[in-house]
Design an enzyme around this catalytic site. Structure first.
Site, mmCIF file in Angstrom:
data_model
loop_
_atom_site.group_PDB
_atom_site.id
_atom_site.type_symbol
_atom_site.label_atom_id
_atom_site.label_comp_id
_atom_site.label_asym_id
_atom_site.label_seq_id
_atom_site.Cartn_x
_atom_site.Cartn_y
_atom_site.Cartn_z
ATOM 1 C CG ASP A 244 35.985 16.318 13.972
ATOM 2 O OD1 ASP A 244 35.348 15.221 13.591
ATOM 3 O OD2 ASP A 244 36.590 16.243 15.238
ATOM 4 C CD GLU A 247 30.268 12.622 11.931
ATOM 5 O OE1 GLU A 247 31.308 12.610 11.531
ATOM 6 O OE2 GLU A 247 29.916 13.318 12.822
ATOM 7 C CG ASP A 321 37.704 10.000 17.153
ATOM 8 O OD1 ASP A 321 38.493 10.593 16.431
ATOM 9 O OD2 ASP A 321 36.588 10.407 17.762
#
Length: 508
Positions: A244, A247, A321
Site C-alpha cells: 500500500d 505511489e 479508499d
C-alpha cells in the site's frame, strides 16, 4: 496529483474498428479529451455538423514515445498491447476466491476467532488480511509481541484449512532507534535521497520515515532478504503481501507525495519516474516472495495500490479508499471494466466501502456485485463497525452467504478466464462493445459485462430500493436467466429482469 495508478493507454472504437494509443512515459501525465462539433460550412443551412473527439497529451518530463495499435478489433488491440507490456499473472486459485479484511483485526486470537466463525456459519473464504496494526509500533517485518505473540500458531490454524494470511508491507521504513532494518537502509545507501543527496525524510504512518529506492538493483536484493523466513520472524509459506501507499504517499509532501526533485538510483529525479515508482516496489516484493523458497517456488500473491502498464505481471490491484455509498458502488463497475480493457484485469474494489458504515441493503448489494470483481475482497476502515458477513443478521446473512457461495461454485469458470487473460491479454470482465463491436447503439454501456468466454452476462443492482433492473441484450441472441432459465430474446434493446434483494441479475 494523488492518483493511485496510471495506465496511459487509450482506445478509440467505432463500428467494427478499434485503435489504441499507448503513451510510454514514467512522469506524471495528463490527458485532456474534448468532443467539439465540427461544421463543414457554417453558412450552409440544413447541413448538420458532426462531433469529433480530440485528445491532448502532456507529461511533466521525458521523451515522446508512442505506440499505436491498429486493431481492427478490440481483441486485436489488447492482444498487441499485452505482447508489449506483458500478460496478467496467472494467480494461485486461492487468490481469486473470497478475501476478508479490515483495518484491523486486533490480535492473533481475533484472527482465529473470525476464522472459526466463518466455519461455524458455513460461509466460505480463503484469505484473511492484517492491516498496519499487526506490526510492533508500525515497524514492518515485525509482529506486535503483545497482540500477536503467536503468529506461527495463527498461520498454522489457517493452513489447516488451506487458508492464507496477507499482511501489509509499505515502502516507508520507520526512522527510529533500535530498528535494524532502518539502520541497514541508511548504512547501505538504499533509500531515496533529497535534492542535496542526503537521505530523504518524510512523514507517513510510522511518523518520521525513509523510503526504499527500488530502482536500485542492490535495494531490490536487500528487500528480498527481508522476506526470508529466518529474517521475517513469525512468517510461514501461507503468508502473502499487500503493498500500500506506494505511489508513494507522503503525508507532509507536496500533493501528498514526495518532492519531484528527490533523487533515485542513477540520479534520476522523482519527477521523471513518479508513475512507475509503485511498479518497482511491487516488482521487488513479488521477486522477494519467489525467493523465499527457491527450491520449491510457489506463485506469490501481491496486492498493489499503485500501478503502471506492466504491473499486471506481478499481481492484483484495487481501486483504493472508497466510501460506503451507492454512488461508489455504482462507480466501481466502470472503474474495474476500464482496468480490464487496459491489460490489468486482476482488479477489484473494497466490498462494503472502506469509509463509513453501509446499510444492510447496501452491504448485501455490494456483495452481490463484488462476487463479479476479479479480485474479491471486503475491507473496512478502523473506525467502522465490524461487518463480517455472519454479523449481518437475517435475511441479509443468508443472502450474502448465497452470493459468496455462487463465487465458489463458479471458480472453475473464473480460473479459466484468468488463464485466458494470462495467455492472450483478454479481459476477464468484458464491456458490451468488446463482445459486440458492431452493436453501435450500445457502445456506451458501462454498467453490465460479460465474464470471460463463459457467456454469462451480469448487471449488478447499484441503486437503493430497486426490485427490478433493465439489462440491454444485443440483437439476434437468446439468453436464459441463470437461476430460473426464463428465456429472453435479444432485440437490440433493454429487457426488465426481476431483482428483489435476494436475487442476482445474471443471464447466460
Amino acid at each position: 496529483m494523488t492518483l493511485y495508478g496510471a495506465i496511459t493507454f487509450m482506445q478509440a472504437h467505432r463500428k467494427d474498428s478499434t485503435v489504441g494509443v499507448f503513451w510510454l512515459n514514467a512522469a506524471e501525465t495528463w490527458i485532456d479529451i474534448t468532443k467539439p462539433k465540427v461544421y463543414s460550412n457554417p453558412l450552409s443551412l440544413g447541413i448538420g455538423g458532426k462531433t469529433s473527439t480530440q485528445t491532448h497529451w502532456f507529461s511533466e518530463s521525458g521523451l515522446l514515445d508512442v505506440f499505436v495499435f491498429l486493431g481492427p478489433t478490440p481483441k486485436d488491440v489488447i492482444h498487441a498491447y499485452s505482447d508489449l507490456t506483458g500478460y496478467t499473472t496467472l494467480p494461485a486459485e486461492f487468490s481469486i476466491a473470497y478475501h476478508q479484511c479490515r483495518w484491523n483485526y486486533v490480535s492473533d486470537e481475533d484472527v482465529r476467532d473470525v476464522d472459526r466463525k466463518f466455519d461455524k456459519n458455513n460461509i466460505p473464504y480463503d484469505v484473511i488480511w492484517l492491516d498496519l496494526e499487526y506490526t510492533d509500533e508500525k515497524k514492518y517485518f515485525t509482529f506486535d509481541p503483545h497482540t500477536f505473540p503467536d503468529p506461527l500458531g495463527m498461520e498454522s490454524q489457517l493452513d489447516s484449512h488451506a487458508r492464507k494470511l496477507v499482511v501489509l508491507i509499505d515502502p516507508h521504513i520507520k526512522n527510529t532507534n533500535d530498528y535494524p532494518i532502518v539502520e541497514e537502509l541508511k548504512s547501505k545507501g538504499l533509500a531515496v535521497r533529497n535534492k542535496d543527496g542526503n537521505i530523504y525524510e518524510g512523514w507517513c504512518w510510522p511518523g518520521s520515515a525513509h523510503w526504499i529506492d527500488c530502482f536500485s538493483p542492490e535495494a531490490q536484493k536487500w528487500w528480498s532478504s527481508l522476506f526470508q523466513y529466518n529474517a521475517f520472524k513469525g512468517t510461514a509459506p501461507n503468508l502473502h503481501i499487500w503493498n500500500d501507499m506506494n505511489e508513494p504517499s507522503v503525508f507532509n509532501g507536496p500533493e501528498t507525495t514526495m518532492p519531484k526533485d528527490n533523487l533515485h538510483y542513477g540520479n534520476w529525479e522523482h519527477r521523471d519516474v513518479h508513475n512507475i515508482n509503485g511498479l518497482t516496489f511491487v516488482n521487488a516484493t513479488y521477486n522477494a516472495l519467489l525467493a523465499r523458497d527457491p527450491k520449491n517456488p510457489k506463485r506469490p500473491f501481491v496486492l498493489t495500490r499503485s500501478y503502471y502498464a506492466g504491473s499486471q505481471r506481478m499481481g492484483a490491484m484495487w481501486t483504493g479508499d472508497n466510501q460506503a455509498s451507492w454512488d461508489h458502488l455504482a462507480a466501481s463497475i466502470p472503474m474495474i471494466l476500464s482496468n480490464n480493457i487496459v491489460g490489468f484485469p486482476f482488479s477489484g474494489a473494497d466490498v462494503g466501502g472502506f469509509f463509513g458504515n453501509p446499510s444492510k441493503e447496501l452491504l448485501t448489494r455490494w456483495y452481490q456485485a463484488g462476487i463479479f470483481y476479479p479480485f474479491f475482497r471486503a475491507h473496512a476502515h478502523i473506525d467502522t463497525r465490524r461487518r463480517e458477513p455472519y454479523l449481518a443478521g437475517e435475511p441479509y446473512k443468508s443472502i450474502i452467504t448465497r452470493a459468496i457461495r455462487l463465487r465458489y461454485q463458479l471458480l472453475p469458470m473464473w480460473y479459466t478466464a484468468f488463464h485466458s487473460a494470462s495467455q492472450t491479454g483478454e479481459p476477464i470482465l468484458k464491456p458490451h462493445y468488446y463482445v459486440h463491436p458492431a452493436d453501435e447503439p450500445a457502445f456506451a454501456i458501462d454498467d453490465q459485462f460479460y465474464i470471460g468466454s463463459s457467456g454469462l452476462l451480469a448487471k449488478p443492482v447499484v441503486s437503493e430500493g430497486a426490485d427490478t433492473i433493465s439489462i440491454y441484450l444485443p440483437p439476434g441472441e437468446e439468453y436464459f436467466h441463470y437461476f430460473d432459465y426464463t428465456a429472453y430474446r435479444g432485440a437490440g434493446k433493454s429487457v426488465t429482469l426481476p431483482a428483489p434483494l435476494d436475487e442476482i441479475p445474471l443471464l447466460m
